[in-house]
Design an enzyme around this catalytic site. Structure first.
Site, PDB file in Angstrom:
ATOM      1  N   GLY B  54       0.830  -1.191   0.000  1.00 52.39           N
ATOM      2  CA  GLY B  54       0.000   0.000   0.000  1.00 52.39           C
ATOM      3  C   GLY B  54       0.865   1.241   0.000  1.00 52.39           C
ATOM      4  O   GLY B  54       2.015   1.205   0.434  1.00 52.39           O
ATOM      5  N   SER B  55       0.310   2.355  -0.471  1.00 54.64           N
ATOM      6  CA  SER B  55       1.011   3.635  -0.335  1.00 54.64           C
ATOM      7  C   SER B  55       0.769   4.187   1.076  1.00 54.64           C
ATOM      8  O   SER B  55       0.015   3.617   1.863  1.00 54.64           O
ATOM      9  CB  SER B  55       0.498   4.626  -1.378  1.00 54.64           C
ATOM     10  N   HIS B  57       3.375   4.711   3.122  1.00 56.28           N
ATOM     11  CA  HIS B  57       4.508   4.271   3.937  1.00 56.28           C
ATOM     12  C   HIS B  57       5.820   4.898   3.465  1.00 56.28           C
ATOM     13  O   HIS B  57       6.901   4.440   3.829  1.00 56.28           O
ATOM     14  CB  HIS B  57       4.631   2.747   3.892  1.00 56.28           C
ATOM     15  N   ASP B 110      -1.674  -8.074   0.409  1.00 54.36           N
ATOM     16  CA  ASP B 110      -0.472  -8.042  -0.432  1.00 54.36           C
ATOM     17  C   ASP B 110      -0.078  -9.438  -0.880  1.00 54.36           C
ATOM     18  O   ASP B 110       0.290  -9.659  -2.030  1.00 54.36           O
ATOM     19  CB  ASP B 110       0.681  -7.386   0.337  1.00 54.36           C
ATOM     20  N   HIS B 219      -0.559   0.511   9.555  1.00 54.44           N
ATOM     21  CA  HIS B 219      -1.820   1.048   9.047  1.00 54.44           C
ATOM     22  C   HIS B 219      -2.685   1.513  10.197  1.00 54.44           C
ATOM     23  O   HIS B 219      -3.907   1.639  10.066  1.00 54.44           O
ATOM     24  CB  HIS B 219      -2.575  -0.014   8.250  1.00 54.44           C
TER      25      HIS B 219
END
Lengths: 331, 331
Positions: B54-55, B57, B110, B219
């Protein structure tokens, strides 16, 4: 206050201990003068480059000490100039036959400490000169300044004089290079939130939920005006207009573009700002030759950013591209 | 929400445009697959190293693309796995006769995307393997994970496999190195504040003014427990105890120590944490051989930090010290 902090009185000292522990061999911490210095400094064949300022702007300046950058930094407490005797002791410790260049961001407290510290060192036979950085276009005078403030653009001055000194330039030549870079460097910043100094424990100023401080100083001091929050592109356009028209930067210019985070803004947002600035510079016929997107000069945990332009020529670009090492490790 | 953002739907795309514009020549952006890749990849004489996640990070992982690091990163939207077809297209684009190594931080979304993307690529003749990173000691299973989560320690895996691949190692050897590093890497994090995803516009969870989330996920998912805020040293001691006793790391060990900022915490505070961790490791007879204090794997604008240890031997230390380039510029 939600921070990683012990006794706020020890904030700076504990940070400096950390910087030294993370760089064994390369850096030395001298607690008596809040001093971080290169372990191999001073060098008789090199001008020593020194900067001090208030703390709370990290990585400026204690994490900019290293080969091709600063030889030493002597910070004061958070948002407070270093005491003049720290400047004096630092200048003596870094004394070189080729001279010591003291870089000062233009704030009245810092100038006073450095002027006096330099005089005291000269009385002891230290050869020293001062170079003042004043890249902030936001305001002419301000809360802590007569004349323009020195902000994130000072990293380009550090990089250029650090490279010139490393290449063996004499003091006059190092000063010429530093002034040249300062003269073509312009910055403006914007705050989305206030910052919280550890010893105060609460925000330094109040901003409404839909307000930003346009032209903010790096100590949270006022800039040009309070404005309503806009989208990222509109904020960049406003910053860029202020910066570009100040020097001015013209069609055909080649520039370094820096988007500097003020401490609480994630790097993802900085790249969104960078993208717009790059595109709008292209629209103006200005080419980005070197890109800097990161935190360089912060204001504790303030959410916000600044935009800096440096007009490049072959000499400046060569100095900015020279090898450099510093405390901050990326990979 | 006070962020530098335009339409939140364009957050990731605009950031990636910025990354590409800041690295002309070195990196290429392929908008169709959210893909940032080295301009000179793939290389027939080198295993290609790819990571997606995911973005939100950043700098993980799009800013870790470069020589000696990742050949490509294909992020999803904020806190969302990349679609399987992005993984598939990325694996095809990066296909090399020596193979493609797909690094995956252990989250169920993921893993699913990468398992399927890999199968699709293999059906097209791409030679690909997956290596899963799971360094977080906080919890065994969690909101989005079966088994331990992969967090900031994955930078050490990237650095090691990136270096081995750059040196010409075969796929099996690159995987051996990556597993070896993962096996001796442990991390735990703590949140002082929640983060605010741009599309949500409000904090992802609530933390009281005197509360911290001990063992937080990247997250914002829960860790071990809510605790009362303590001073910095006490927080480090708690993190270190959890990390050290997990592997465990023993007297006589030499380690890499990383203090990773989660996005909203200034680097000054990270050095205060680093200092304590370094001192306490010394008390335990554990030597810090390499130091990392910066943001490596963030959670948008979350205030917080994580602590990672890697047990070093000559092989791992050599790989971590190998030359590397990436999008993030310091000086």
């Amino acid at each position: 206050m939600k921070k990683f902090v012990n006794d706020p009185k020890n904030y700076v000292a504990e940070m400096l201990e950390g910087v030294a522990l993370a760089n064994p061999g390369a850096l030395r911490y001298v607690p008596a003068y809040n001093l971080i210095m290169r372990s191999d400094a001073p060098n008789d064949n090199k001008v020593s480059i020194v900067q001090g300022s208030g703390s709370g702007h990290e990585p400026a300046h204690v994490m900019a000490v290293g080969k091709g950058m600063l030889d030493a930094a002597c910070p004061g407490d958070v948002f407070a100039a270093p005491p003049m005797d720290y400047v004096y002791e630092t200048a003596k410790l870094l004394s070189s036959p080729k001279g010591v260049l003291l870089l000062v961001n233009n704030y009245t407290g810092d100038r006073m400490a450095f002027d006096m510290g330099k005089e005291m060192a000269e009385a002891d036979g230290v050869r020293a000169e001062i170079l003042t950085v004043n890249d902030d276009v936001a305001v002419q005078d301000s809360t802590y300044t007569v004349g323009r403030r020195g902000v994130a653009g000072n990293f380009f001055v550090i990089k250029a004089v650090g490279a010139a000194a490393e290449q063996g330039a004499e003091l006059d030549e190092v000063i010429r290079v530093g002034k040249k870079v300062n003269d073509v460097t312009r910055t403006m910043g914007v705050a989305l939130t206030a910052c919280t100094p550890p010893a105060k424990g609460s925000p330094l100023f109040e901003l409404g939920a839909d307000e930003i401080e346009f032209g903010v100083g790096i100590h949270g001091e006022p800039g040009r005006e309070r404005r309503k929050l806009k989208d990222a592109d509109a904020i960049v356009d406003d910053l860029l207009e202020a910066v570009v028209t100040d020097l001015p930067y013209d069609r055909g210019d080649r520039v370094a573009l820096m988007i500097n985070g003020l401490g609480g803004t994630p790097i993802s947002e900085l790249y969104i700002l960078f993208r717009r600035a790059h595109q709008r510079l292209a629209d103006r016929g200005i080419t980005v030759g070197r890109s800097y997107v990161n935190e360089y000069c912060t204001s504790l945990d303030m959410a916000g950013a600044s935009l800096t332009l440096v007009r490049l020529d072959d000499e400046i670009e060569g100095l900015l591209a020279a090898p450099a090492e510093a405390a901050v490790r990326v990979f």
